[in-house]
Design an enzyme around this catalytic site. Structure first.
Site, PDB file in Angstrom:
ATOM      1  N   LYS A 204      -2.164   3.624   6.134  1.00 47.29           N
ATOM      2  CA  LYS A 204      -1.261   2.627   6.724  1.00 47.29           C
ATOM      3  C   LYS A 204      -0.289   2.093   5.666  1.00 47.29           C
ATOM      4  CE  LYS A 204      -4.736   1.693  10.208  1.00 47.29           C
ATOM      5  NZ  LYS A 204      -5.919   0.879  10.634  1.00 47.29           N
TER       6      LYS A 204
ATOM      7  N   GLN B 111      -9.309  -4.189   8.918  1.00 46.71           N
ATOM      8  CA  GLN B 111      -9.876  -2.860   9.129  1.00 46.71           C
ATOM      9  C   GLN B 111     -11.325  -2.984   9.589  1.00 46.71           C
ATOM     10  OE1 GLN B 111      -8.050   0.137   8.898  1.00 46.71           O
ATOM     11  NE2 GLN B 111      -9.870   0.803  10.007  1.00 46.71           N
TER      12      GLN B 111
ATOM     13  N   ASP C  75      -2.529  -5.230  15.894  1.00 44.72           N
ATOM     14  CA  ASP C  75      -3.519  -4.363  16.534  1.00 44.72           C
ATOM     15  C   ASP C  75      -3.660  -4.714  18.018  1.00 44.72           C
ATOM     16  OD1 ASP C  75      -4.590  -2.271  14.990  1.00 44.72           O
ATOM     17  OD2 ASP C  75      -5.760  -3.674  13.768  1.00 44.72           O
TER      18      ASP C  75
END
Ligand code: NAP
Length: 287
Positions: free
Chosen positions: A53, A97, A120
């Protein structure tokens, strides 16, 4: 018959090309989009995901910051790291994460992210907006799958779609997006009876179970579009999805590989959400 391969890596490259232009426009307005990532512990998969990312950000001029916290960190310290990103004017998107260690509530941590920086799309606000048909920042994996289906002009309205998996991060939002586009959607889980009978009726089959070899050629309607979201590590260390790729590709009309399918598109959608968040914040901040 051999299926058309849905090339997620190539599609992701074209997404980055378009995003880079928007990043340049923001730069002209004095704004540099920024992604803040929080990694807890040093799970090798998490390190690879966060690294990918960060790399994607730097390739198109998006700023990124990673907070690495030890595996035994307190939940309060993680919440403090999120709060710092929530307040930082250099950060427009925040990701934690997953998975988190078991002594930490992933739910409390996820819900602490500022709604407008929730790239997200896991906060209840953003999930609720998706349910209501007004998505703002939507989960990246199903958003990437929709972009793949659209790029290959796979019709959805009036078609039968089957989603295997009902997680809040993947299966459920995937089903909602297909519903919004007029597909007739069935969502399966580990208790589903007669799975092969259900999948055999699917014009679009999206598999997100995390079980290698779950879907075989005999379960596929000839000509169907099959999207494999699963990521599994085989005994030889290689990555595979949830479908028997070689067999399914003989029957399906379209099939997405693992690696090189949904994975790269998921990352591209995360960066896209970060750029969108920066664009929105820069408009709000404008005099
Ligand atoms: P998850 O939370 O473990 O959910 C898995 C879902 O699959 C559950 O709903 C489960 O049913 C269902 N399931 C498991 N075994 C099944 C079976 N034999 N038949 C039917 N349904 C079954 O996982 P997730 O977070 O949704 O992720 C799913 C997979 O996608 C994982 O392999 C993950 O690594 C991968 N993934 C990939 C990306 C990417 O970028 N490519 C992104 C996210 C996730 P129950 O609810 O009944 O337990």
């Amino acid at each position: 018959v051999s299926a058309v391969v849905i090339d997620g890596a190539a599609l992701a490259r074209s997404v980055y090309g378009k995003l880079a232009e928007r990043v340049r426009k923001l730069a002209d307005a004095g704004v540099r989009p920024g992604l803040g990532a929080i990694q807890v512990g040093d799970n090798p998969a998490s390190t690879i995901y966060v690294g990918g990312k960060v790399k994607a950000c730097s390739a198109i001029g998006v700023h990124s910051e990673v907070r690495k916290l030890p595996a035994d960190v307190t939940e309060a310290a993680i919440l403090a790291a999120i709060e710092a990103f929530n307040r930082s004017p250099a950060i427009h998107g925040i990701l934690v994460q997953l998975p988190l260690p078991s002594h930490v509530s992933a739910e409390r941590v996820t819900q602490a992210i500022a709604v407008e920086k929730d790239v997200d799309g896991f906060t209840w606000h953003n999930l609720g907006a998706l349910v209501a048909g007004h998505p703002a920042l939507a989960p990246c994996t199903p958003t990437g799958v929709m972009a793949m289906l659209d790029h290959y002009a796979i019709p959805l309205e009036g078609r039968r779609a089957v989603v295997i998996g009902r997680s809040t991060e993947v299966g459920k939002p995937m089903a909602l997006m297909l519903i919004a586009r007029g597909a007739t959607v069935t969502v399966c889980n580990s208790r589903t009876r007669n799975l092969p009978e259900i999948t055999a009726a699917a014009d679009i089959l999206v598999v997100a179970a995390g079980k290698a070899g779950l879907v075989t050629a005999g379960m596929i309607k000839p000509g169907a579009a099959v999207i494999d979201i699963g990521i599994n590590r085989r005994a030889d260390g290689k990555i595979c999805g949830d479908i028997d790729y070689a067999g399914v590709a003989e029957v399906a009309g379209f099939v997405s590989p693992v690696p090189g399918g949904v994975g790269p598109m998921t990352v591209a959608m995360l960066i896209a959400n970060t750029v969108v968040a920066a664009e929105r914040m820069s408009r709000t901040a404008a005099p």
